[in-house]
Design a protein around this motif. Structure first.
Motif, short mmCIF file in Angstrom:
data_model
loop_
_atom_site.label_atom_id
_atom_site.label_comp_id
_atom_site.label_asym_id
_atom_site.label_seq_id
_atom_site.Cartn_x
_atom_site.Cartn_y
_atom_site.Cartn_z
N LEU A 85 -8.30 -29.97 60.29
CA LEU A 85 -9.40 -30.91 60.10
C LEU A 85 -8.82 -32.31 60.04
O LEU A 85 -7.90 -32.57 59.26
CB LEU A 85 -10.16 -30.60 58.80
N LEU A 104 -12.63 -34.10 51.16
CA LEU A 104 -12.55 -32.84 51.91
C LEU A 104 -11.68 -31.83 51.18
O LEU A 104 -12.04 -30.65 51.07
CB LEU A 104 -12.00 -33.10 53.31
N GLN A 143 -3.08 -30.89 52.32
CA GLN A 143 -3.53 -32.24 52.65
C GLN A 143 -2.33 -33.06 53.08
O GLN A 143 -1.31 -33.10 52.38
CB GLN A 143 -4.20 -32.91 51.45
N ILE A 158 -5.64 -30.42 56.26
CA ILE A 158 -6.56 -31.55 56.28
C ILE A 158 -5.73 -32.81 56.46
O ILE A 158 -4.92 -33.16 55.59
CB ILE A 158 -7.39 -31.62 54.99
N ASP A 208 -7.32 -37.25 54.87
CA ASP A 208 -8.39 -37.21 53.87
C ASP A 208 -8.27 -38.45 52.98
O ASP A 208 -7.28 -38.60 52.26
CB ASP A 208 -8.23 -35.93 53.05
#
Length: 395
Positions: free
Chosen positions: A120, A67, A78, A59, A62
């Motif tokens: 993402l 998320l 992350q 991710i 974020d």
């Protein structure tokens, strides 16, 4: 604190960091919701790849951990340039009873995972930061990687889509929903193989026409990592501040608070090589920029510290003689003075009696009112139609 409803009816409680009861800004927005709903509707496989390789779900960007907290059951990685985003993620995991190690927290300067199966992307405000991060992640992306970006309509531009296409492969967008939009990118082996070299960090020579403390910096090389404020040239607020910067004494402890690329602190160090400098910023890239700029130009004997943190909250009370501050007035897309106000309070706590906080800011922001409230005094050192330089003394 906000309750964020998740697909399927569950929900999580989220807050920004640090928590401020007066702050009405949410820790998530419609783009986070849109992305999570798409993952559920499309039944995207989020768990580790069949061979068990780590870092399957990444991710990027974020903002407050919405998320990562929502997807914590899938062991995501992350990656963020923001120390505050990391702290918000850790706090939101704890707030919702999730294990602290459910999310692997990496900064923008850390080595990225070796393999990414689902990527993402929360589109950042800075296109340069997105460019740097996509190029750093590209070696880990493969043709089977699912790449989905998200952002508000105002944050996604033609240049954003062109960047995905240039680094990863063919890209398209979704229809807008609640002013949010998704980005779908299909990694292409040929595009991945031919991706451009990463242009970051970038450097520029400091201009030779800045008087005052700026004259000490003339011609010196300034290093800028992606995403920091005014990475390609000296911004006009800092230029004005340098023209009127105070000269510290040798032995004084000087803090460049919200340091960016560190030119304010460097100017202080060049004026007083016997001073001790501390560079503070919540951006990992900013602190890396400040350190490289300082190491390339300052006297090696000058004592300096480089810390990623929320303002000056970690400094010992009464340990600082002078704080230099050019505070931000945006938190992502939202205009807010909360960060500046927190910086002022932290600076007062860190200053010794008689120590000084010098601030440059846009005239319309009215920082003098808050400084007078926090310190009990505030003097306008100099001003022009756009900026003011303010001085407050701890008494």
């Amino acid at each position: 604190m906000n309750h964020f409803a998740l697909p399927g009816g569950a929900g999580i409680d989220l807050a920004r960091f640090p928590v401020d009861a007066r702050d009405r800004l949410r820790a998530w927005d419609a783009s986070d919701d849109y992305l999570l709903q798409h993952l559920a509707d499309a039944e995207v496989a989020l768990d580790r790849s069949p061979d068990g390789s780590a870092g399957s779900l990444v991710i990027l960007g974020d903002r407050w951990g919405a998320l990562a907290t929502a997807l914590s059951a899938h062991a995501p990685v992350q990656i963020t340039d923001s120390w505050l985003a990391q702290r918000a993620t850790a706090a939101n995991l704890a707030r919702n009873g999730r294990p602290a190690d459910a999310v692997r927290l990496l900064s923008s300067r850390d080595r990225p995972p070796a393999r990414v199966d689902v990527l993402l992307v929360r589109v950042p405000k800075s296109l340069a930061l997105l460019e740097d991060q996509l190029l750093r992640l590209a070696p880990a992306v493969h043709p089977g990687t699912v790449v989905v970006g998200t952002g508000m309509v105002t944050e996604i531009h033609t240049s954003t889509l062109e960047l995905f296409e240039r680094v990863l492969g063919p890209t398209r967008t979704s229809l807008a929903r609640r002013k949010a939009r998704l980005i779908f990118c299909t990694p292409d082996p040929d595009v991945l193989a031919a991706r451009p070299a990463n242009p970051w960090p970038q450097q520029y020579p400091f201009p030779s026409d800045v008087p005052g403390a700026g004259a000490l910096l003339a011609g010196r090389t300034v290093t800028n990592h992606a995403g920091i404020f005014s990475a390609e040239r000296l911004d006009i607020g800092t230029r004005f501040f340098l023209e009127h910067l105070p000269t510290p004494a040798d032995g004084h402890h000087v803090v460049d608070l919200g340091c960016g690329n560190g030119v304010l602190g460097l100017a202080a160090a060049l004026a007083a090589p016997g001073a001790e400098l501390t560079f503070l910023d919540e951006s990992f890239g900013a602190v890396a920029s400040a350190e490289q700029t300082f190491r390339a130009n300052a006297d090696p004997a000058t004592k300096a510290h480089f810390t990623v943190a929320d303002g000056a909250s970690g400094l010992a009370p009464g340990s600082v003689d002078l704080v230099l501050n050019n505070p931000p007035f945006h938190s992502y897309q939202a205009a807010t003075d909360a960060t500046a106000h927190r910086m002022f309070a932290d600076a007062k706590r860190a200053l010794r009696q008689g120590g000084e906080l010098w601030v440059v800011g846009n005239r319309h922001l009215g920082y003098h009112v808050r400084l007078d409230r926090v310190f009990g005094n505030c003097r306008t050192v100099v001003g022009n139609p756009k900026f003011v330089v303010l001085r407050a003394v701890k008494r």
